[in-house]
Design a protein around this motif. Sequence first.
Motif, PDB file in Angstrom:
ATOM      1  N   GLN A 176       0.949  -1.537  -0.061  1.00  0.00           N
ATOM      2  CA  GLN A 176       0.169   0.115   0.246  1.00  0.00           C
ATOM      3  C   GLN A 176       0.781   1.067   0.066  1.00  0.00           C
ATOM      4  O   GLN A 176       1.957   1.554   0.699  1.00  0.00           O
ATOM      5  CB  GLN A 176      -0.901  -0.307   0.810  1.00  0.00           C
ATOM      6  CG  GLN A 176      -2.651   0.911   1.428  1.00  0.00           C
ATOM      7  CD  GLN A 176      -2.874   1.074   2.982  1.00  0.00           C
ATOM      8  OE1 GLN A 176      -3.269   0.011   3.156  1.00  0.00           O
ATOM      9  NE2 GLN A 176      -3.230   2.384   2.491  1.00  0.00           N
ATOM     10  N   GLU A 179      -3.146   6.149  -0.138  1.00  0.00           N
ATOM     11  CA  GLU A 179      -4.481   4.844   0.204  1.00  0.00           C
ATOM     12  C   GLU A 179      -4.934   3.957  -1.139  1.00  0.00           C
ATOM     13  O   GLU A 179      -5.546   3.551  -1.481  1.00  0.00           O
ATOM     14  CB  GLU A 179      -5.404   5.664  -0.151  1.00  0.00           C
ATOM     15  CG  GLU A 179      -5.940   6.591   1.064  1.00  0.00           C
ATOM     16  CD  GLU A 179      -5.944   6.259   2.422  1.00  0.00           C
ATOM     17  OE1 GLU A 179      -6.696   5.439   2.224  1.00  0.00           O
ATOM     18  OE2 GLU A 179      -4.591   6.761   3.475  1.00  0.00           O
ATOM     19  N   LYS A 180      -3.318   4.137  -1.767  1.00  0.00           N
ATOM     20  CA  LYS A 180      -4.178   2.756  -3.025  1.00  0.00           C
ATOM     21  C   LYS A 180      -2.601   1.595  -2.805  1.00  0.00           C
ATOM     22  O   LYS A 180      -2.654   1.454  -1.992  1.00  0.00           O
ATOM     23  CB  LYS A 180      -3.411   3.633  -4.476  1.00  0.00           C
ATOM     24  CG  LYS A 180      -3.851   2.748  -5.512  1.00  0.00           C
ATOM     25  CD  LYS A 180      -3.689   3.812  -7.070  1.00  0.00           C
ATOM     26  CE  LYS A 180      -4.248   2.880  -8.069  1.00  0.00           C
ATOM     27  NZ  LYS A 180      -4.262   3.697  -9.411  1.00  0.00           N
TER      28      LYS A 180
END
Length: 254
Positions: A176, A179-180
């Motif tokens: 991660q 937030e992705k």
Amino acid sequence: MVKQLTRFGWEQAWSCVFPVVIFASLAITKVVSLPILPRYDWLLIIFLLMQWWMVRSGLETKDELKVITLFHLIGLSLEIFKVNMGSWAYPEEGFFKIMGVPLYSGFMYASVASYLCQAWRRLHIDLIKWPPFIVVVLLASAIYLNFFTHHFWIDIRWYLSALVLIVFWKSWVSYQVGEKVYRMPIVCSFVLIGFFIWIAENIATFFGAWQYPNQHGAWSLVHLGKISSWLLLVIVSFLIVATLKRVKGKMVEG
């Protein structure tokens, strides 16, 4: 995209703090002559102090320190065997040596574990379609033992490499950034880490961390064939860290 790459680079940089200190120390002590103790002993002191600071500052957890200590012992055992088989040498003097191997050498293996542990936590790494526990343990053991047994028996590294491809063909690692969540085939991550460690090995031998037989007269590039050795060592390291992380996770859930 640029923002994500910057975030990823920042997290990677923090994960590499211990390896960076190792390379910086090798470079500085090669150029600057330190008093009282031999260079190898100063390196040991610097690395011990760095480990103490990382735990003290919270940069490294006590659980991660346990993993790193385990890798130090695994690496030191391999170093003692390989040096006494003539694979490479530590030609400089040092008080803290065991059978020709300076104690600081184990930290170079421990730095790989430090990077893996730090990156695991910072990038929230997760494993997808991970093989059964017993398969992972047996494969890691076979790879590690081959570093010893190939001196007396056939070298089965290529068979083991093929076995890694078979066992982890469907396995992925997710990580991660912000937030992705991203993911890549786990075999690809093995190859990338192994390649960058080979580059690091060239830097380390240039600064006299150790010496291969073909580097006695003058430094030369580490043979490309060594990438396969580092690749397998990275796989062992990753499998040990992954297994310990999964065991701890199940204990917490339980």
